[in-house]
Design a protein around this motif. Structure first.
Motif, short mmCIF file in Angstrom:
data_model
loop_
_atom_site.label_atom_id
_atom_site.label_comp_id
_atom_site.label_asym_id
_atom_site.label_seq_id
_atom_site.Cartn_x
_atom_site.Cartn_y
_atom_site.Cartn_z
N HIS A 167 -4.71 -25.00 -16.11
CA HIS A 167 -3.49 -25.76 -15.78
C HIS A 167 -2.68 -26.04 -17.05
CE1 HIS A 167 -4.58 -26.32 -11.67
NE2 HIS A 167 -5.54 -27.21 -11.87
N HIS B 191 -3.66 -23.60 -8.82
CA HIS B 191 -4.77 -23.33 -7.89
C HIS B 191 -4.49 -22.05 -7.09
CE1 HIS B 191 -5.75 -27.90 -8.02
NE2 HIS B 191 -6.47 -27.22 -8.91
N ALA C 125 -4.69 -32.02 -9.67
CA ALA C 125 -3.40 -31.35 -9.84
C ALA C 125 -2.44 -31.62 -8.69
CB ALA C 125 -3.61 -29.84 -10.02
N TYR D 261 -12.31 -24.11 -6.43
CA TYR D 261 -13.18 -25.28 -6.58
C TYR D 261 -14.68 -24.99 -6.45
CZ TYR D 261 -9.44 -28.84 -6.26
OH TYR D 261 -8.37 -29.66 -6.48
N HIS E 252 -11.27 -24.75 -16.01
CA HIS E 252 -10.26 -24.87 -14.95
C HIS E 252 -9.05 -25.67 -15.44
CE1 HIS E 252 -9.20 -25.78 -10.56
NE2 HIS E 252 -8.56 -26.77 -11.19
N GLU E 253 -9.31 -26.82 -16.03
CA GLU E 253 -8.19 -27.71 -16.42
C GLU E 253 -7.32 -27.08 -17.51
OE1 GLU E 253 -7.23 -30.30 -14.80
OE2 GLU E 253 -8.95 -30.20 -13.44
N CYS F 158 -10.07 -31.64 -8.58
CA CYS F 158 -9.06 -31.66 -9.64
C CYS F 158 -7.85 -32.42 -9.12
CB CYS F 158 -8.69 -30.22 -9.99
SG CYS F 158 -7.15 -30.03 -10.90
ZN LIG Z 1 -7.01 -27.88 -10.68
#
Ligand SMILES: [Zn+2]
Length: 461
Positions: free
Chosen positions: A263, A269, A25, A329, A259-260, A23
């Motif tokens: 965010h 995370h 981020a 992850y 996951h995204e 990712c």
């Molecule tokens: Zn991420």
């Protein structure tokens, strides 16, 4: 005992083999600060404000219920598919993309409503904090101009993909994919739609997703609302079924977008993107969430079942780290939960007064009243076709042009029912359909070309 140790050792091997960031981020945060140093302090303020917000919500006794206490409307998602013809073919063309969009929404609704059937795999130590976010998602059915859509639009490019650094907008975070002037797709109003750009990230190539949340928009970051939303690698879009479909390793379960969107709703995370520091280190920030254990760095890859206890330099209890959290992850089959406090943080942004509340207030966009069950908004200008006469009282000639590349032509009524299907022959460009005797009114024609679908309308008088 030796065997168990070996298995655990191998888990770590796999984890280190995939140490590259899945990712973007942390990369995004660092690149914004490199370009706009003032953003570092701003980010601290953002995270401090979120911490205050979370504490207030806990005091309001929302926390602990594990269930949402405020019902929210459904969030409309639009997928902007910005890929070249070969990549669209890898996804199975229009029909494959529809399948991926549908399966992706199903995964989100499952994972965000404590409905994932694999939750029984959560280790016993973490089961008590399994949270229900209570946010639902749906494919957008209306475009910003009131037209019909199937929840995705295809913008066929000739480029192999997009680099992290761009020339448009913020010039970072794959920004070129978000502007039509640089071969991307322009955002749809971010107060109505959650925008997801499905692309091939070419540099760095290992990125599965990257999100620009609302807290990054404006101020010192260099981001405007034209870039709010999620970048998703097309190799992690939707759910794999059947096995022949193209997907990247470990990303065939649709959990990259789970996951995204975490965010997007302002959770981070589990290890805090603090380069291995622990919460008690001077620079340690962790994730600001109390019920995810302290963690040094990301943990990725696959694991044996039952899931082993894994500790790292920051572990502060025998239960170890929560590597099976959606915000770590692991490969998709091992990502299993949001915690109750992560859920609360996300809920705080979607309920009335929250920064993303407006996304839940557009039921008409989801209902698409009057839309047939089709209507892909296609931006391809490579292939066109013509319909004549139109309006008609019976016969209609559909001219797909001289290249003869169309693979299928369908005529659909306003109920979304297919009333005619034509499989074109090689080197034939004009097809005649006789609609005499059919109910008068509006029909849609879809021509499926190798690089996308184009739709048109027939009026039968
Ligand atoms: Zn991420």
């Amino acid at each position: 005992m030796k065997k168990i140790l070996l298995i655990i050792f191998c888990n770590l091997c796999i984890a280190s083999a995939f140490a590259q960031d899945k990712c973007g981020a942390q990369m995004l945060k660092e690149s914004i600060i490199a370009r706009h140093p003032a953003f570092a302090a701003e980010l601290d303020r953002i995270q401090a404000a979120q911490s205050v917000q979370l504490t207030a919500l806990k005091k309001a006794k929302l926390y602990g219920a594990a269930e949402k206490t405020t019902s929210t409307g459904t969030v409309p998602i639009i997928f902007h598919i910005v890929l070249n013809a070969a990549q669209i073919a890898q996804l199975g063309g229009i029909e494959g993309i529809q399948e991926r969009a549908d399966s992706q929404i199903a995964v989100l609704n499952r994972d965000y409503n404590a409905g994932n059937g694999d939750a029984y795999l959560i280790p016993a130590a973490f089961k008590p904090v399994y949270g229900n976010v209570g946010i639902t998602f749906g494919l957008a059915r209306l475009t910003p101009s009131g037209g019909c859509t199937s929840g995705f639009e295809i913008d066929t490019t000739t480029a192999p993909g997009f680099d992290y650094n761009g020339t448009a907008g913020s010039q970072q975070g794959f920004s070129n994919a978000k502007y039509s002037i640089t071969g991307g797709a322009d955002i749809w109003d971010s107060s109505t739609y959650l925008n997801v750009w499905v692309i091939n990230p070419t540099s760095p190539s290992g990125i599965l997703g990257l999100t620009v949340p609302l807290s990054y928009i404006g101020g010192a970051s260099g981001f405007t609302s034209a870039e709010e939303g999620v970048i998703l690698n097309y190799g992690s879009f939707g759910v794999k079924s059947p096995n022949v479909q193209y997907f990247l390793n470990g990303a065939a379960g649709g959990r990259t977008l789970t996951h995204e969107i975490g965010h997007f709703f302002e959770i981070w995370h589990t290890w805090g993107d603090d380069n291995g520091a622990c919460p008690w280190d001077p620079t340690g920030k962790d994730d600001g969430i109390a019920d995810t254990p302290p963690e040094g760095n990301s943990h990725s890859g696959s694991y044996n079942m039952p899931l082993p206890t894994v500790t790292d330099n920051c572990s502060d209890s025998a239960s170890g780290i929560m590597y099976m959290n959606f915000m770590d992850y692991p490969d998709d089959p091992y990502a299993l939960l949001f915690t109750q406090e992560q859920a609360l943080q996300m809920q705080s942004n979607i309920i009335s007064g929250g920064e993303s509340y407006s996304l839940t207030t557009h039921p008409a966009v989801l209902a698409g009243q009057g839309c047939p069950n089709l209507a892909v908004a296609n931006m391809s200008t490579i292939n066109t076709f013509s319909i004549s006469p139109n309006p008609t009282n019976g016969p209609v000639h559909i001219n797909i042009g001289n290249d003869g590349q169309s693979q299928k032509i369908t005529v659909i009524n306003v109920l979304g029912q297919v009333v005619k299907t034509i499989i074109p022959s090689a080197n034939v460009s004009i097809y005649t359909i006789d609609m005499d005797g059919m109910q008068k009114g509006l029909y849609f024609v879809q021509c499926y070309f190798k690089n996308g679908m184009v739709s048109g309308k027939i009026i039968l008088q």
